[in-house]
Write an enzyme that holds these catalytic residues in place. Structure first.
Site, PDB file in Angstrom:
ATOM      1  N   GLY A 205       0.827  -1.201   0.000  1.00 19.76           N
ATOM      2  CA  GLY A 205       0.000   0.000   0.000  1.00 19.76           C
ATOM      3  C   GLY A 205       0.855   1.241   0.000  1.00 19.76           C
ATOM      4  N   GLU A 206       0.256   2.334  -0.441  1.00 17.84           N
ATOM      5  CA  GLU A 206       0.982   3.598  -0.495  1.00 17.84           C
ATOM      6  C   GLU A 206       0.033   4.721  -0.126  1.00 17.84           C
ATOM      7  OE1 GLU A 206       3.790   6.184  -3.581  1.00 17.84           O
ATOM      8  OE2 GLU A 206       2.913   4.283  -4.198  1.00 17.84           O
ATOM      9  N   ASP A 317     -10.024   9.678  16.297  1.00 23.42           N
ATOM     10  CA  ASP A 317     -10.354   9.286  14.926  1.00 23.42           C
ATOM     11  C   ASP A 317     -10.826   7.833  14.882  1.00 23.42           C
ATOM     12  OD1 ASP A 317     -10.724   9.904  12.269  1.00 23.42           O
ATOM     13  OD2 ASP A 317      -8.670   9.457  11.663  1.00 23.42           O
TER      14      ASP A 317
END
Length: 470
Positions: A205-206, A317
């Protein structure tokens, strides 16, 4: 997420792309549809909606991913999530980026001003660009509603300015506990070469700040998630690393070390091989969580929060994106990027941070708040599991914020749920924060006793994985 392809109107662009999956990081053929409000991605047949990407405040750019030369990414701050797509050619990639950029550029006014002197007088707002009032009206918020909730409307506008600026007072200068000494990055570095201590790096992932790899600890062959971040002033959250170093609880993703090499920071964390709860909800309602499943996720998440709150810290969050899962059925809290430490000098906070649809009313209004804003967000996460998405997700963020701050959360719209779970969610979503329960009280709620076993939840996850592989 039940919008049929045939019902979409005013399509700006559509076509076949390849998208990186969430549960398994393979790439799948998808039919991408762009409108003025959001991206929809369907399966190749256009029969099943796989997900949506709200474009409010979003950004798009090309990216370089091995074996995927025409990739581009869309960052959605509303969900705090990055989506990775690959077009069929360089020309198509350029076209997608151009069209999405045009939508993003016109989605909100760009003539921002500080809102210190905003007021509402008969007929409209004073002290803000005319376009901002039009944003309210375009979102379906009437002048009568604004007039009846003047202070709340102004707070929503102030929040939107902060959100659009993409940087808050809290992220610029994060407060520390009383008598604590600010930590420098070099004090957090673990000795050793990460490329020797860990092997077989494979990108999975990026995001906006760096690339995440799956790798193995050389000495033990243990699976590890490694985040590689270029060391710059705006990319390394020192306070986040410091908080992660001091957390040790079974429902919080484990921190393994932080290494420096060639101006890059390597942050080693426990590897959760089934990604996050959001990835499971992508298959809603085909795979709906039962009340027992929801109770299990809530029980485990609440255990993490109870530990965090005992240290006088607020996560700020809580949402499905930040609840990670593995094949053993374990549920763990992650992402402490905007977490904050309460102190004797500052036992409350009032900085507006978080993700709009999960945000407590007192946060939106800029009032002082404490740890129980996490309880509100936990309640919204329950609604995600019950309905597939959080309440108001079809509304633009501005209208959603206005509704949350003035009306709270509407009742569950559909689903055959018992009064036990409905009462629990109502407790979490108590509008008055002074009457909202804490983690200890939630632990004693009858709903918690409905939780399934870890093994049962693991079986449920496996069914979704098998579907994702098809």
């Amino acid at each position: 997420m039940s919008t049929p392809y045939s019902s979409i109107r005013n399509i700006i662009k559509e076509g076949c792309v390849v998208k990186q999956g969430h549960i398994i990081w393979n790439w799948y053929n998808r039919w991408l549809v762009l409108t003025k409000e959001q991206l929809y991605y369907y399966d190749e047949s256009k029969q099943k909606l796989r997900g949506t990407v709200p474009l409010d405040f979003a950004s798009v750019k090309s990216c370089e991913i091995v074996d995927h030369p025409f990739s581009f990414e869309v960052y959605c701050p509303v969900q705090n999530k990055t989506y990775f797509f690959e077009a069929l050619s360089e020309e198509e990639r350029a076209s997608w980026i151009k069209k999405i950029s045009e939508v993003v550029d016109i989605s909100e006014p760009t003539d921002y001003h500080h809102l210190t002197h905003v007021a509402y007088e008969e007929g409209g707002f004073v002290g803000i660009p005319y376009e901002w009032e039009n944003v309210f009206l375009a979102c379906g918020i009437t002048r009568e509603e604004i007039k009846s909730n003047k202070e709340d409307a102004i707070k929503v506008l102030e929040f939107t300015q902060i959100f659009q600026d993409d940087e808050t007072e809290e992220t610029q200068k994060q407060p520390l506990p009383e008598n604590d000494v600010p930590v420098l990055l070099k004090e957090l570095i673990t000795s050793g070469d990460p490329t020797m201590l860990y092997k077989d790096y494979v990108p999975i992932g990026e995001g906006m700040s760096g690339v995440v790899f799956h790798c193995y600890e050389t000495s033990t062959n243990k699976e590890v998630a490694m985040k590689k971040v270029l060391i710059k002033n705006d990319s390394v959250n020192v306070q986040e690393i410091k908080i992660m170093q001091t957390l040790n609880q079974r429902n919080i993703v484990g921190y393994l070390g932080c290494y420096e090499l060639d101006n890059y920071l390597y942050i080693a964390m426990e590897y959760m091989d089934r990604n996050n709860l959001t990835a499971m909800l992508d298959f809603f309602p085909e795979f709906s969580l039962s009340e027992r499943h929801i109770a299990y996720v809530v029980h485990e998440s609440n255990a993490a929060l109870k530990y965090l709150h005992s240290l006088h810290r607020i996560h700020r969050d809580i949402k499905s994106d930040n609840i990670l899962l593995n094949h053993r059925g374990e549920v763990k809290l992650a992402d402490f990027g905007i977490s904050v430490q309460l102190t004797k000098r500052k036992s409350k906070r009032n900085t507006v941070v978080g993700t709009p649809y999960w945000m407590a009313p007192e946060v939106i209004k800029g009032k002082d708040y404490g740890t129980n804003i996490d309880i509100w967000s936990l309640g919204i996460m329950c609604r995600e599991m019950m309905e597939g998405v959080p309440p108001y997700i079809d509304d633009p963020p501005l209208r959603a914020l206005f509704k949350i701050s003035t009306k709270g959360i509407p009742p569950v719209q559909y689903g055959d749920y018992t009064q036990t779970i409905l009462d629990f969610v109502d407790k979490c979503l108590t509008f008055d924060p002074t009457k909202r329960p804490d983690c200890e009280e939630l632990d004693k709620d009858p709903f918690m006793s409905l939780a399934c076993s870890r093994e049962e939840f693991a079986e449920f996850i496996q069914k979704i994985v098998q579907q994702a592989e098809k």
